[in-house]
Design a protein around this motif. Structure first.
Motif, PDB file in Angstrom:
ATOM      1  N   VAL A 235       0.872  -1.172   0.000  1.00 21.14           N
ATOM      2  CA  VAL A 235       0.000   0.000   0.000  1.00 21.14           C
ATOM      3  C   VAL A 235       0.910   1.223   0.000  1.00 21.14           C
TER       4      VAL A 235
ATOM      5  N   LEU B 194      -0.921  -0.861  -4.412  1.00 20.56           N
ATOM      6  CA  LEU B 194      -2.217  -0.175  -4.314  1.00 20.56           C
ATOM      7  C   LEU B 194      -1.953   1.217  -3.746  1.00 20.56           C
TER       8      LEU B 194
ATOM      9  N   THR C  82      -1.318   3.491 -12.306  1.00 20.93           N
ATOM     10  CA  THR C  82      -1.738   2.481 -11.324  1.00 20.93           C
ATOM     11  C   THR C  82      -2.646   1.422 -11.957  1.00 20.93           C
TER      12      THR C  82
ATOM     13  N   TYR D 161      -4.857  -0.267 -10.088  1.00 18.06           N
ATOM     14  CA  TYR D 161      -6.147  -0.152  -9.386  1.00 18.06           C
ATOM     15  C   TYR D 161      -6.520   1.319  -9.233  1.00 18.06           C
TER      16      TYR D 161
ATOM     17  N   ALA E 105      -7.610  -5.948  -4.595  1.00 15.77           N
ATOM     18  CA  ALA E 105      -6.228  -5.918  -5.110  1.00 15.77           C
ATOM     19  C   ALA E 105      -5.393  -7.080  -4.579  1.00 15.77           C
TER      20      ALA E 105
END
Ligand SMILES: Nc1nc2c(ncn2[C@@H]2O[C@H](COP(=O)(O)OP(=O)(O)OP(=O)(O)O)[C@@H](O)[C@H]2O)c(=O)[nH]1
Ligand SMILES: [Mg+2]
Length: 296
Positions: free
Chosen positions: A123, A154, A197, A199, A222
């Motif tokens: 993340v 993500l 990205t 996502y 994800a």
């Protein structure tokens, strides 16, 4: 009832559903499934110091992760946090802030290489009111250059309530003003374009509880299907929505289907047996679907 007792009972139900298969095969399948159930996911957190990484983790998981130890990694530390619920653990690897030292890229490359094989997802926290993400971008590109897969990252826009004009944040409804909402939309689009990205980028506020449900959905989507249910187990109960539950459950069922298919490959296949195997597969997956909520 403890989850060990439950998972002790569930294998019997699963084994029964597989009773037409050779015992060795059905036992091996149940064992692989239970390994998935007890899998301990590892989520990496990256971003600048102060981006809001700890705050996000504390609101996302239950109980909020506590700092336990610091692991020496090359020249800098990766802080590890553990989220413990019952007999299960979720690990969080909090990477040192980007651009804090003159040589951040090289250190990140080394740290990332050492940790990459263990990470289910990374993340990446980007602060909403930050003007430029130059260091984040350079660092991310460096990581991609070492072979990091973009689908393992993500990105999240944090501290949405600080978006300009920040005085306009509606403290009563915990929502951005129209102008803030427009700026947030533009900033998430910019982040998605700059970082290309995989996502969607979602703007969240840990303090204002803003968009956390949407973000929990993005997180579960994800994650690799093999770990999404295990992460679901550790989500803050308020974020375990029906939809998040469905994504995690369907992911686990696809894992169970793959385990079945692999095992079925070793069985002699006549046309009649194939038909029976398909029926068995359907029954097996129906049981998994029915007991999923007991497993996670
Ligand atoms: N207004 C607002 N403040 C936030 C939010 N999230 C975090 N903060 C504040 O921002 C500061 C930094 O947050 P942390 O969660 O500690 O950030 P971090 O990325 O973990 O920082 P390091 O551990 O130093 O790398 C703290 O004072 C938080 O209270 C948010 O959504 N809104
Ligand atoms: Mg922190």
């Amino acid at each position: 009832m403890s989850d060990r007792i439950l998972t002790g009972q569930i294998p019997d139900a699963l084994k029964q559903s597989l009773s037409r298969l050779p015992v060795v095969l059905s036992e091996a399948m149940v064992e692989r499934l239970l390994r998935c159930v007890h899998y301990e996911p590892v989520i990496g957190i990256m971003g600048k110091s102060g981006a809001g990484k700890s705050s996000l983790c504390n609101i996302l998981f239950s109980p909020p992760p506590a700092s336990v130890d610091a692991v020496r990694g090359c020249t800098r530390h990766v802080h590890r946090y553990h989220v413990i619920r019952g007999s299960r653990t979720l690990h969080i690897a909090d990477f040192p802030g980007i651009a804090e030292t003159p040589e951040p890229d090289r250190q990140y490359r080394r740290l990332y290489r050492a940790w990459a094989p263990n990470l289910d997802l990374i993340v990446w926290a980007l602060k909403a009111d930050e003007r430029a993400w130059k260091d984040d971008l350079r660092c991310y590109r460096e990581l991609l250059g070492t072979g990091a897969a973009p689908e393992r990252f993500l990105f999240v826009l944090t501290q949405a309530d600080k978006m300009e004009p920040c005085r306009e944040w509606d403290n009563a409804s915990h929502q951005p003003s129209p102008r803030q909402a427009e700026n947030l939309r533009a900033k998430t689009e910019l982040a998605a374009t700059l970082f290309t990205t995989v996502y969607p980028v979602i703007a969240v506020s840990a303090v204002e509880n803003y968009h956390l449900e949407q973000w929990a959905e993005a997180l579960i989507k994800a994650l690799p299907v093999s770990s999404s249910s295990a992460v679901f187990h550790h989500l803050n109960p308020e974020l375990r929505t029906e939809y998040v539950q469905e994504i995690a459950r369907e992911g686990f069922i696809s894992v169970a289907g793959a385990i079945f298919d692999e095992a079925a490959l070793v069985v002699q296949t006549s046309a009649r047996l194939m038909y029976q195997l398909q029926r068995l597969r359907r029954r097996f997956l129906a049981i998994i679907r029915a007991v999923w909520h007991l497993l996670f």
